[in-house]
Write an enzyme that holds these catalytic residues in place. Structure first.
Site, PDB file in Angstrom:
ATOM      1  N   HIS A   1      50.372  43.357  44.270  1.00 40.23           N
ATOM      2  CA  HIS A   1      49.946  43.429  42.831  1.00 40.23           C
ATOM      3  C   HIS A   1      50.309  44.573  42.106  1.00 40.23           C
ATOM      4  O   HIS A   1      50.457  45.627  42.789  1.00 40.23           O
ATOM      5  CB  HIS A   1      48.373  43.277  42.807  1.00 40.23           C
ATOM      6  CG  HIS A   1      47.845  42.984  41.288  1.00 40.23           C
ATOM      7  ND1 HIS A   1      48.067  43.954  40.360  1.00 40.23           N
ATOM      8  CD2 HIS A   1      47.786  41.784  40.584  1.00 40.23           C
ATOM      9  CE1 HIS A   1      47.294  43.519  39.315  1.00 40.23           C
ATOM     10  NE2 HIS A   1      47.334  42.278  39.335  1.00 40.23           N
TER      11      HIS A   1
ATOM     12  N   LYS B   1      39.711  41.452  40.769  1.00 39.59           N
ATOM     13  CA  LYS B   1      39.855  42.931  40.877  1.00 39.59           C
ATOM     14  C   LYS B   1      38.636  43.618  41.362  1.00 39.59           C
ATOM     15  O   LYS B   1      38.041  43.061  42.490  1.00 39.59           O
ATOM     16  CB  LYS B   1      40.567  43.479  39.881  1.00 39.59           C
ATOM     17  CG  LYS B   1      41.639  42.729  39.198  1.00 39.59           C
ATOM     18  CD  LYS B   1      42.265  43.243  38.083  1.00 39.59           C
ATOM     19  CE  LYS B   1      43.563  42.371  37.639  1.00 39.59           C
ATOM     20  NZ  LYS B   1      44.555  42.850  36.517  1.00 39.59           N
TER      21      LYS B   1
ATOM     22  N   SER C   1      47.153  38.877  30.986  1.00 36.22           N
ATOM     23  CA  SER C   1      46.654  38.455  29.840  1.00 36.22           C
ATOM     24  C   SER C   1      46.527  36.888  29.587  1.00 36.22           C
ATOM     25  O   SER C   1      46.508  36.525  28.243  1.00 36.22           O
ATOM     26  CB  SER C   1      46.897  39.117  28.504  1.00 36.22           C
ATOM     27  OG  SER C   1      46.624  40.606  28.776  1.00 36.22           O
TER      28      SER C   1
ATOM     29  N   GLU D   1      54.428  38.915  36.912  1.00 37.65           N
ATOM     30  CA  GLU D   1      53.330  39.379  36.024  1.00 37.65           C
ATOM     31  C   GLU D   1      53.899  40.578  35.430  1.00 37.65           C
ATOM     32  O   GLU D   1      54.140  41.959  36.024  1.00 37.65           O
ATOM     33  CB  GLU D   1      52.081  39.791  36.950  1.00 37.65           C
ATOM     34  CG  GLU D   1      51.450  38.683  37.629  1.00 37.65           C
ATOM     35  CD  GLU D   1      50.059  39.176  37.808  1.00 37.65           C
ATOM     36  OE1 GLU D   1      49.092  38.597  37.517  1.00 37.65           O
ATOM     37  OE2 GLU D   1      49.819  40.200  38.590  1.00 37.65           O
TER      38      GLU D   1
ATOM     39  N   GLU E   1      49.023  46.685  40.228  1.00 37.28           N
ATOM     40  CA  GLU E   1      48.255  47.839  40.369  1.00 37.28           C
ATOM     41  C   GLU E   1      48.201  48.480  41.618  1.00 37.28           C
ATOM     42  O   GLU E   1      47.866  49.458  41.811  1.00 37.28           O
ATOM     43  CB  GLU E   1      46.593  47.169  39.989  1.00 37.28           C
ATOM     44  CG  GLU E   1      46.477  46.966  38.424  1.00 37.28           C
ATOM     45  CD  GLU E   1      45.619  45.950  38.136  1.00 37.28           C
ATOM     46  OE1 GLU E   1      44.738  45.310  39.194  1.00 37.28           O
ATOM     47  OE2 GLU E   1      45.675  45.459  36.686  1.00 37.28           O
TER      48      GLU E   1
ATOM     49  N   ASN F   1      41.974  36.526  39.757  1.00 39.85           N
ATOM     50  CA  ASN F   1      41.793  37.977  40.474  1.00 39.85           C
ATOM     51  C   ASN F   1      40.897  38.689  39.922  1.00 39.85           C
ATOM     52  O   ASN F   1      40.947  39.257  38.985  1.00 39.85           O
ATOM     53  CB  ASN F   1      43.225  38.495  40.277  1.00 39.85           C
ATOM     54  CG  ASN F   1      43.302  39.949  40.729  1.00 39.85           C
ATOM     55  OD1 ASN F   1      42.572  40.339  41.666  1.00 39.85           O
ATOM     56  ND2 ASN F   1      44.509  40.652  40.613  1.00 39.85           N
TER      57      ASN F   1
ATOM     58  N   GLY G   1      46.234  43.144  31.673  1.00 42.07           N
ATOM     59  CA  GLY G   1      45.111  43.608  30.959  1.00 42.07           C
ATOM     60  C   GLY G   1      45.128  44.503  29.858  1.00 42.07           C
ATOM     61  O   GLY G   1      44.399  45.558  29.298  1.00 42.07           O
TER      62      GLY G   1
HETATM   63  P1  PGA Z   1      44.791  40.225  33.229  1.00 43.49           P
HETATM   64  O1  PGA Z   1      45.225  40.568  34.870  1.00 43.49           O
HETATM   65  O2  PGA Z   1      44.805  38.741  33.092  1.00 43.49           O
HETATM   66  O3  PGA Z   1      43.382  40.915  33.043  1.00 43.49           O
HETATM   67  O4  PGA Z   1      45.862  40.532  32.659  1.00 43.49           O
HETATM   68  C1  PGA Z   1      46.111  39.550  35.402  1.00 43.49           C
HETATM   69  C2  PGA Z   1      46.330  40.160  36.819  1.00 43.49           C
HETATM   70  O5  PGA Z   1      46.540  41.398  36.997  1.00 43.49           O
HETATM   71  O6  PGA Z   1      46.503  39.456  37.830  1.00 43.49           O
END
Ligand code: PGA
Length: 259
Positions: free
Chosen positions: A96, A11, A214, A168, A98, A9, A174
């Site tokens: 997601h 982003k 992460s 998640e 976010e 992803n 993140g």
């Molecule tokens: P990250 O993001 O690996 O940077 O924690 C995962 C995600 O949001 O899909």
């Protein structure tokens, strides 16, 4: 046996088309022709066409990061499932965190998007997960139950079997904080138990449930070895080809071992 799915992803990265093409080229070269593990790249929408061209002839899938539930119309800034398919997408991320927490996306919107994605013949990757506060209050299972029942309402067992879920935990996205394999496995097993109750054991056994938050080369092997973790949704580490390829390599090792 479920085939592991490693999805990148990206982003809102990278900033330029040439960087997106270079990243996709490096991933394509590293993944090679074998499809023992499923790999999908989810670049920003403006780079989907360019990345699709790079991925031609490779088993790597292409995914959107979001889509609208309507097929067309006056929805400024939005994309339809048909548009994603037309540009070469096989998958799309939905719900997601976010978007849920940053942009107020609700379970019923995620559900409408899921139905539209299935109608467009995209493989949806539906994201779920609790916040840190919810985990500290021991509300993880209650939050997952609400998200699962709201986001997956009204779909058939066959549609469920073709839908990917991504657990998640919001506090791990993140942040560099990863759920321990025990924490992740216990949430993933809870999700599979809920699926079995709603859709039957046979369907639940077919659903790919990824872990995200992460995931890095250093922790991928132990997470992917958990029985109910069927792959990873990778954010930050998917922006570095070598890191992403190391995670794909960890999935291949688990697959080879029959784990
Ligand atoms: P990250 O993001 O690996 O940077 O924690 C995962 C995600 O949001 O899909």
């Amino acid at each position: 046996m479920r085939t592991l799915l490693i999805a990148g992803n990206w982003k809102m990265n990278p900033s330029t088309r040439s960087e997106a093409v270079a990243l996709a080229e490096a991933v394509k070269a590293g993944v090679g022709p074998a499809a023992d593990v499923h790999v999908v790249l989810c670049p920003p929408a403006v780079f989907l066409g360019a990345v699709d061209s790079v991925l031609e002839g490779s088993p790597i899938g292409l995914g959107g990061q979001n889509m609208h539930w309507e097929p067309a119309g006056a929805y400024t800034g939005e994309l339809s499932g048909a548009m994603l398919v037309d540009v070469g997408c096989t998958h799309t991320i939905l719900g997601h965190s976010e978007r849920r927490h940053g942009l107020g996306e609700t379970d019923s919107q995620v559900n409408a998007k899921l139905k539209a994605a299935l109608a467009a013949r995209l493989i949806p990757i539906v994201c779920l997960g609790e916040t840190q506060e919810q985990r500290l209050r021991e509300q993880t299972e209650a939050v997952l139950t609400t998200q699962l029942s709201g986001s997956l309402a009204g779909i058939t067992p066959e549609e469920m079997a073709g839908t990917v879920l991504a657990y998640e935990p919001v506090w791990a996205i993140g942040t560099g904080l990863t759920a321990t394999p025990d924490q992740a496995q216990s949430a993933q097993a809870f999700i599979r138990g809920w699926l079995a109750q709603q859709f039957g054991e046979a369907t639940a056994a077919r659903v790919v449930v990824q872990y995200g938050g992460s995931v890095k080369p250093e922790n991928a092997a132990e997470l992917l070895a958990c029985p109910d973790i069927d792959g990873a949704l990778v954010g930050g580490a998917s922006l570095k080809a070598n890191d992403f390829l190391a995670i794909v390599g960890a999935a291949r090792d688990v697959t080879t071992r029959g784990g």
